[in-house]
Scaffold this motif. Structure first.
Motif, short mmCIF file in Angstrom:
data_model
loop_
_atom_site.label_atom_id
_atom_site.label_comp_id
_atom_site.label_asym_id
_atom_site.label_seq_id
_atom_site.Cartn_x
_atom_site.Cartn_y
_atom_site.Cartn_z
N MET A 51 -0.43 6.26 -0.54
CA MET A 51 -1.37 6.64 0.52
C MET A 51 -2.59 7.36 -0.05
O MET A 51 -3.71 7.19 0.43
N GLU A 52 -2.39 8.15 -1.11
CA GLU A 52 -3.52 8.82 -1.74
C GLU A 52 -4.44 7.80 -2.40
O GLU A 52 -5.67 7.92 -2.31
N ARG A 54 -4.77 4.67 -1.55
CA ARG A 54 -5.45 3.94 -0.46
C ARG A 54 -6.66 4.73 0.03
O ARG A 54 -7.75 4.17 0.24
N ARG A 55 -6.47 6.03 0.24
CA ARG A 55 -7.57 6.87 0.73
C ARG A 55 -8.76 6.80 -0.23
O ARG A 55 -9.90 6.62 0.21
N ARG A 56 -8.48 6.93 -1.52
CA ARG A 56 -9.57 6.90 -2.50
C ARG A 56 -10.29 5.56 -2.50
O ARG A 56 -11.53 5.50 -2.56
N GLU A 59 -12.42 4.98 0.71
CA GLU A 59 -13.63 5.81 0.70
C GLU A 59 -14.67 5.29 -0.30
O GLU A 59 -15.87 5.39 -0.07
#
Length: 543
Positions: A51-52, A54-56, A59
């Protein structure tokens, strides 16, 4: 109607017998070994890592992103994925491809990336994928275009066969759909998330000049044959045999019962040696025990010595847990002694350092003491507890030296303790009380740090394993908690710190401290036994 067989990418890396058992309809409802808490934690950590990442990526990279929620039923996830593929989405996160029923494949990827001619699979994993060196082909950590990839002068590819085989599996599934990118590439983002590593799945990078795709095709065809035979009630193409993977396999209780029923030779000799012994007609422990250890082995021997294997077989038949490999057992001793045991939680850190001080009086309280943090890992409070442990240990050593006495500290399997000794220095270096790497290295390399596991391995043959829970009872020690084990302590820890949203359980904290105290007392009993009484147990040459 033919029984349907669908295998995921993991089948090509699993034991062939496990593939058989999972496909055999008659095995449904079989009671499996309970989940490994450490494995469960690794799965949870991997989900957080994904999930981390994916966030990066979302963005950093504009474009048409489609996210397929993992919590949805499989058929709904596949439907959303199919629609995203049909729409030509640039990036599909959490993709679950429609089952390839003709090819017997099922599976999904953390990410599918639109490229020339179709899609490339990309994995997000929580292990390291490169080592220092040169030759890896990489892009920046948020650059998903392999056209930008360059040979990395700072990194070489770390051997992670499962990653490449999983990418090959996804490549074949995309080919079936007519949606595979023109270039047979696959990407991986690892634990450090500092690059995207690109694998050419058609390149001759495997032993014998094979490509990852060729290796995958060979393995997958074999696993399909094994599974189809099991699913249709045909002759089993994979029989049980004890290997390293058995330690964490949920099917081990089933296989162990079968192996014990026939006294299979793999109970004392593992891996390829067991396979070759069976081919040579030495299929049981009894047949191995009957051989002369002074003779040439009936096969090309690859692990340990043939004499040790024969002695292990004889010990197993005599129901002996431990026999001596040497005429006289010895262990280094000191005037002042400390037994050390560390408790960690998966990859998150070491929350407890337990110590037992004994021997000559140096003006410090003898007995057990613990250095612990109950803040859920990972936490910077771990630095405090480690610094307190290290300061106490240094004081014991300094007082011992000042008194002109000798010092020894003991652990059981220094690989674990050493990992978190150096890991604590690396993660918390510069904080109050944290030693430098050189200081820790000096201690670890000294005669003061004694690994009892190595002493046991060098001086004994252990017919039922060399774990502390196996060997210490031979020396007369027993744990107060009937459930004591490293796996159980993982569950206790979750409750002790309230990791799953519940209130922290003070009772489980006391249980962990009692368990840790028993571990250090076990090493003390074990080394006392090795200093004399152990010489009374049978010697391998006398069996």
């Amino acid at each position: 109607m033919e029984t349907e067989v669908l295998l995921d990418a993991g089948a090509v890396s699993r034991c062939r017998r496990r593939v058989h058992l999972e496909a055999d309809p008659s095995m449904r409802g079989t009671r499996l070994a309970p989940p490994d808490p450490a494995a469960e934690q690794r799965i949870a950590d991997a989900a957080t890592h994904r999930m981390e990442i994916r966030r990066r990526l979302v963005e950093a990279i504009p474009g048409a992103w489609v996210t397929v929620p993992r919590e949805l039923p499989a058929d709904e996830r596949a439907r959303i994925t199919e629609q995203a593929l049909a729409d030509g989405a640039g990036y599909i996160w959490g993709a679950l491809l429609p089952a390839d029923r003709h090819g017997h494949r099922r599976g999904g990827a953390e990410l599918l990336v639109r490229a020339e001619g179709g899609y490339l699979p990309l994995l997000v994993v929580r292990h390291r994928i490169t080592d220092p060196g040169t030759g890896a082909v990489t892009t920046a950590p948020t650059d998903l275009d392999p056209a930008h990839a360059l040979v990395d002068e700072q990194r070489k590819v770390r051997s992670q066969a499962r990653d490449q085989l999983r990418l090959a599996h996804l490549r074949r599934m995309l080919e079936t759909l007519g949606l595979a990118a023109q270039r047979p590439l696959g990407g991986v983002i690892g634990l450090d998330a500092d690059v995207v590593l690109w694998h050419d799945l058609a390149a001759p990078t495997w032993p014998g000049g094979r490509s990852a795709l060729a290796e995958y095709d060979s393995r997958f065809a074999d696993r399909v044959a094994v599974a189809r035979a099991a699913a249709t009630g045909g002759p089993a193409l994979a029989e049980p045999s004890r290997i390293l993977e058995c330690r964490t396999c949920p099917w081990w209780p089933t296989c162990e019962a079968e192996l014990r029923a026939v006294r299979d030779v793999s109970l004392v000799v593992r891996g390829e040696d067991a396979v070759e012994l069976r081919r040579a007609g030495v299929s049981t422990v009894d047949k191995l025990a009957a051989l002369d250890p002074a003779d040439e082995p009936p096969i090309v021997w690859t692990s340990g010595t043939f004499a040790d294997a024969v002695a292990l077989a004889r010990a197993w038949l005599a129901d002996l847990t431990v026999v001596r490999r040497v005429r006289e057992v010895a262990v280094p001793r000191g005037d002042v002694e400390v037994d050390v045991d560390m408790e960690s939680f998966g990859e998150s850190g070491a929350y407890l350092w337990g110590c037992l001080l004994s021997g000559a009086d140096i003006g410090m309280t003898q007995g057990y003491r613990s250095f612990v943090t109950w803040d859920p890992l990972p936490t910077v409070d771990e630095a405090r507890s480690f610094a307190q442990f290290w300061a106490w240990l240094c004081e014991v050593r300094a007082r011992t030296a000042a008194a002109g006495l000798t010092f020894r500290a003991y652990c059981y399997n220094a690989m674990a303790e050493n990992r978190w000794l150096f890991g604590s220095v690396e993660r918390f270096g510069g904080l109050d009380g944290i030693p430098g790497k050189g200081e820790v290295q000096s201690f670890v390399d000294s005669d003061e740090w004694v690994d009892l596991f190595r002493g046991v391995s060098d001086q004994f043959l252990c017919a039922r394993g060399k774990g502390l829970k196996v060997v210490a009872p031979v020396a007369g020690f027993s744990w107060r908690d009937p459930e004591a084990s490293g796996e159980a302590s993982m569950r206790w820890y979750r409750d002790a710190v309230g990791m799953d949203g519940a209130e922290p359980d003070a009772g489980q904290r006391e249980r962990l401290l009692r368990y840790n105290e028993d571990d250090v007392r076990a090493t003390r009993v074990l080394r006392a036994w090795m200093s004399g009484p152990a010489n009374e147990i049978p010697y391998m040459g006398d069996l």
